[in-house]
Design an enzyme around this catalytic site. Sequence first.
Site, PDB file in Angstrom:
ATOM      1  N   GLU A 144      40.467  54.896  47.318  1.00 11.94           N
ATOM      2  CA  GLU A 144      40.997  53.567  47.677  1.00 11.94           C
ATOM      3  C   GLU A 144      42.429  53.734  48.195  1.00 11.94           C
ATOM      4  OE1 GLU A 144      42.946  51.029  44.917  1.00 11.94           O
ATOM      5  OE2 GLU A 144      42.013  52.016  43.196  1.00 11.94           O
ATOM      6  N   LYS A 149      47.273  43.405  49.694  1.00  9.43           N
ATOM      7  CA  LYS A 149      46.156  43.757  48.821  1.00  9.43           C
ATOM      8  C   LYS A 149      44.859  43.198  49.405  1.00  9.43           C
ATOM      9  CE  LYS A 149      44.834  43.236  43.949  1.00  9.43           C
ATOM     10  NZ  LYS A 149      45.314  42.853  42.606  1.00  9.43           N
ATOM     11  N   VAL A 173      39.414  48.531  44.613  1.00 10.53           N
ATOM     12  CA  VAL A 173      38.119  49.143  44.292  1.00 10.53           C
ATOM     13  C   VAL A 173      36.985  48.365  44.968  1.00 10.53           C
ATOM     14  CG1 VAL A 173      36.480  49.573  42.416  1.00 10.53           C
ATOM     15  CG2 VAL A 173      38.893  50.203  42.148  1.00 10.53           C
ATOM     16  N   ASP A 222      39.581  34.758  35.159  1.00 17.65           N
ATOM     17  CA  ASP A 222      40.001  35.905  35.968  1.00 17.65           C
ATOM     18  C   ASP A 222      39.154  37.141  35.665  1.00 17.65           C
ATOM     19  OD1 ASP A 222      41.287  37.759  37.500  1.00 17.65           O
ATOM     20  OD2 ASP A 222      43.303  37.320  36.774  1.00 17.65           O
ATOM     21  N   SER A 235      37.802  40.550  37.750  1.00 18.65           N
ATOM     22  CA  SER A 235      37.997  41.272  39.012  1.00 18.65           C
ATOM     23  C   SER A 235      36.705  41.372  39.809  1.00 18.65           C
ATOM     24  CB  SER A 235      38.525  42.677  38.718  1.00 18.65           C
ATOM     25  OG  SER A 235      38.604  43.416  39.916  1.00 18.65           O
ATOM     26  N   ALA A 236      36.850  41.231  41.125  1.00 19.41           N
ATOM     27  CA  ALA A 236      35.711  41.414  42.031  1.00 19.41           C
ATOM     28  C   ALA A 236      35.219  42.863  42.026  1.00 19.41           C
ATOM     29  CB  ALA A 236      36.109  41.002  43.445  1.00 19.41           C
ATOM     30  N   ASP A 237      36.016  43.768  41.417  1.00 19.48           N
ATOM     31  CA  ASP A 237      35.578  45.167  41.318  1.00 19.48           C
ATOM     32  C   ASP A 237      34.219  45.263  40.619  1.00 19.48           C
ATOM     33  OD1 ASP A 237      38.051  45.738  42.390  1.00 19.48           O
ATOM     34  OD2 ASP A 237      38.831  46.776  40.616  1.00 19.48           O
ATOM     35  N   LYS A 253      41.651  49.021  33.776  1.00 22.33           N
ATOM     36  CA  LYS A 253      43.080  48.873  33.534  1.00 22.33           C
ATOM     37  C   LYS A 253      43.319  48.487  32.073  1.00 22.33           C
ATOM     38  CE  LYS A 253      43.277  45.950  36.835  1.00 22.33           C
ATOM     39  NZ  LYS A 253      43.694  44.949  37.833  1.00 22.33           N
TER      40      LYS A 253
HETATM   41  N1  PSU Z   1      44.659  50.004  38.300  1.00 23.33           N
HETATM   42  C1  PSU Z   1      45.812  50.674  38.466  1.00 23.33           C
HETATM   43  N2  PSU Z   1      46.479  50.550  39.627  1.00 23.33           N
HETATM   44  C2  PSU Z   1      46.016  49.770  40.635  1.00 23.33           C
HETATM   45  C3  PSU Z   1      44.789  49.064  40.467  1.00 23.33           C
HETATM   46  C4  PSU Z   1      44.159  49.221  39.287  1.00 23.33           C
HETATM   47  O1  PSU Z   1      46.267  51.357  37.556  1.00 23.33           O
HETATM   48  O2  PSU Z   1      46.672  49.666  41.677  1.00 23.33           O
HETATM   49  C5  PSU Z   1      44.247  48.212  41.587  1.00 23.33           C
HETATM   50  C6  PSU Z   1      42.896  48.755  42.065  1.00 23.33           C
HETATM   51  O3  PSU Z   1      42.924  48.797  43.475  1.00 23.33           O
HETATM   52  C7  PSU Z   1      41.902  47.709  41.576  1.00 23.33           C
HETATM   53  C8  PSU Z   1      42.733  46.451  41.638  1.00 23.33           C
HETATM   54  O4  PSU Z   1      40.749  47.631  42.369  1.00 23.33           O
HETATM   55  O5  PSU Z   1      43.990  46.878  41.133  1.00 23.33           O
HETATM   56  C9  PSU Z   1      42.127  45.316  40.855  1.00 23.33           C
HETATM   57  O6  PSU Z   1      42.871  44.175  41.061  1.00 23.33           O
HETATM   58  P1  PSU Z   1      42.353  42.752  40.499  1.00 23.33           P
HETATM   59  O7  PSU Z   1      42.452  42.853  39.011  1.00 23.33           O
HETATM   60  O8  PSU Z   1      43.285  41.744  41.092  1.00 23.33           O
HETATM   61  O9  PSU Z   1      40.939  42.612  40.967  1.00 23.33           O
HETATM   62 MN    MN Z   2      41.810  38.740  39.458  1.00 18.07          MN
END
Ligand code: PSU
Ligand code: MN
Length: 282
Positions: free
Chosen positions: A5, A65, A86, A118, A120-122, A139
């Site tokens: 990524e 992002k 991701v 909330d 994540s779309a991941d 995370k």
């Molecule tokens: N975990 C980290 N550093 C990051 C991310 C996750 O330690 O930069 C990033 C990844 O790209 C992940 C994104 O896909 O954060 C998820 O963000 P969100 O929770 O807004 O979906």
């Molecule tokens: Mn989110």
Amino acid sequence: MVALESTIFSHLGLPSPSNRDALDQCLAAIRAEGAVPAVMAVLDGVVRAGLEPDEHERILGQARKTAERDISVAVGQRWEFGATTVSASVAIAAAAGISVFATGGIGGVHRGAETTGDISADLDAIATHPVITVSAGAKAFLDLDRTLEFLETSGVPVLGWQHPWFPAFYTRSSGLPVPHRVELADEVARIFQARSRPECGVLLTVPIPEAAELDAVELDEVLSSALEDCARSGVTGAAITPFVLGRISEATDGRSVPANLALAESNATVAARVAVALASPG
Ligand code: PSU
Ligand code: MN
């Protein structure tokens, strides 16, 4: 091939110059195992699966992002640099026919998601694209219990690399058991090939190398205060992750950064072994 990524290498993920080190180490780790790295990104409004060597410089800078839903916007509005998360990276990798993807940590179900919603779309992307995502868990500041529940509901096999616990990014164990432990890259390749839903991915979790692990008790305090700061400063949605990562780095005197590098490199190595196993007959 192993997809990477671009968010973690941009200013959204790691401070300079560590982001350059992280990128160089991940690229080298993948090549050392005999696989080919391919960085996912949107550059000048074009979706990219793999960059030219001189383009790697561009992903170290300021970025927007880009989650999976943002890809079409980044193209339509011709964003200069959309750093793919991701979800976006898995989607691009799948479209390019790349089956293995290495990252640091995936997004998941946030603490308090029962009121904020909330998630994540991941998670949805991993469930709907045929790609093996290799990560050091989710995370650390997420609701890991609920993240595992969500993955179970979506039908994503969750594997632990030579380890019985679901890792918590900076620490090797979240205290939650991982559904299935695996020992070999061949095993992971066979599990992926035997999936019942052709569109579904696999999550392979790799604990951070022991020498790079942070202290769990200290980290817990740092995370709680970072999340409180987040709420106080009115940071919400997609801005939460970059904000909290910055606070963790400050509060640990930068020790979270080498930890992040070590786990990204180790994930890249394991991902490359899996990619080689997938490409090998039998
Ligand atoms: N975990 C980290 N550093 C990051 C991310 C996750 O330690 O930069 C990033 C990844 O790209 C992940 C994104 O896909 O954060 C998820 O963000 P969100 O929770 O807004 O979906
Ligand atoms: Mn989110």
